[in-house]
Structure formats: C-alpha cells, structure tokens
Scaffold this active site. Sequence first.
Site, PDB file in Angstrom:
ATOM      1  N   TYR A 194      -3.323  -0.991  10.176  1.00  0.00           N
ATOM      2  CA  TYR A 194      -3.279  -1.390   8.537  1.00  0.00           C
ATOM      3  C   TYR A 194      -1.943  -0.600   8.193  1.00  0.00           C
ATOM      4  CZ  TYR A 194      -4.560  -1.017   3.481  1.00  0.00           C
ATOM      5  OH  TYR A 194      -4.569  -0.953   2.064  1.00  0.00           O
ATOM      6  N   SER A 217       1.005  -1.188   0.165  1.00  0.00           N
ATOM      7  CA  SER A 217       0.164  -0.020  -0.008  1.00  0.00           C
ATOM      8  C   SER A 217       0.752   1.114   0.027  1.00  0.00           C
ATOM      9  CB  SER A 217      -0.974   0.056   1.330  1.00  0.00           C
ATOM     10  OG  SER A 217      -1.334   1.224   1.584  1.00  0.00           O
TER      11      SER A 217
END
Length: 254
Positions: A158, A145
Amino acid sequence: MNLFDLSGKTALVTGSSGGLGHAMARGLAEAGARIVLHGRDAEKLEKAQQSLRDAGHEVAVASFDVTDESGIAEALDALEDNGLSIDILVNNAGMQLRKPMVDLERDEWQKVIDTNLSSAFLVGRQVARRLIERGQGGKVINIGSLMSSVARPTVAPYTAAKGGIRLLTQSMAAEWAEHGIQANAIGPGYMITEMTQPLVDDKAFNDWIIGRTPSRRWGTPDDLVGTAVYLASPASSYVNGQIIYVDGGMLAVL
Ligand code: GCO
C-alpha cells in the site's frame, strides 16, 4: 465569479459507493457538478446513487474494474454515448492489505499495487486521452495517503503504491498541464472508514492516533470535501503536480 463553482462539469469518482469516495462525490455535487459514481457492488452503488438523488443531485453510475483498461475504455465510451464526458476524475478506488513483507504472497503484492496505483494510471490516461481530444482542459485528482510520504510496518505494498501515486501525479502534471489539465493529489490522514475501522477498534492504535495527531482526532470523510472541491475547481487552475495532506497535522510534527 465563484472560483469553486463546478456547474456544467461532470465528475467521475472511482470507489464512490461509500467512504472517502462517496463523501467527495457528494461534495462535488453540492458544488454543482454532475456526478458519475463508481463501484463494483451493484447494491451499494444503487443505494449511493439514490442517496445523492434524494439530495437533489444529478447522478449516473458506472461499474468497471479499475485495473482492466479495455473495460475502463468501454465504460467511458458508454458514458460519452449518454452525454456524460468526464471533466473531473477522482482516482479514489483502492484497497488495504496489512501483512509483514516476509509473509506476503507475490500475487497479494501485485493486487495491492494494481488496485491502488496501476488503476490511477489506467483510468487517468483513458480520461486524459479524451480530455486532450476535446481540448477543453480538465482535472485529475489522485487519492494518496500519509503513506505517500512515510511508512509503517505491515502495509508495504500500500505504501509503495501510494508513494507511486505522489510521483505519478507529478508525471501527469509534466505531460498533461500543457493541455489545460491540472493533476494533483490529496493525502488523507487517518480517516474513519470501513477500511480503517479495525484500527479505530484497536485501543492501542486509537490511543496512538489521538496522541500523534495535533488535531487530537481521527479525520472523517467530510474533512476531504473542501480540498476535493478546491482541486476540482477553477480556484486551482495554476496548481499542478501537488499533494495536499489532509491529516490533522500528523505529517507536520514529530
Ligand atoms: C494503515 C491505514 C492507513 C490509512 C491511510 C493513512 O493501515 O496504516 O490503512 O494506510 O488508510 O492511508 O493515510
């Protein structure tokens, strides 16, 4: 020779009933790979399988908890019993939970870490054991990400997990490259998916994305296909431990 030809290869993409995973699975199929789709929702998985079959692709399905290593091993053994030995693994399954750290429950933290990071380790090493035993090399593509490199408020677990994905990928390269396994990662930018739809619908956040992204648009799942095919193909045989950000240029600029 077509450096991007995946004919004769079998690819497992975790979390591929929809979103980024399904787009990458479709792209790998279009490059010639036999596909094993993965998901936990039987109805969504069946629809995804039919969609690829309607496009003329060879598609199997597997449904297992990516955080349960015995279930992972059983699923891989069952696939092998059906003649489906995995050559290409895309560790895409993941989840998001947006909450300030001071408000997080301990088990919420753990669930995000397990689903986004431990899963890549567990599925990755189960596949790697089989690849090393077969001695024919292989490919592992971990989905990171922007949060593999930068942070923003309310997505700490996350971000920690995706940061871990970047260094886990380098660890995989360190241990598995000698076996002909190339382990790399893709860092998707802000892509329009079910997971980010609440952000797209938030006008202030949407305006920020458009202004902060040099390409002046959100990404789409199809924007990942070329990089996924590249990292799954012979074209990247000497690429190891890298992360390629597909982010419209966001990380390249202030
Ligand atoms: C968020 C988003 C991001 C994107 C993506 C960006 O809340 O900021 O969920 O984390 O999903 O990971 O690269």
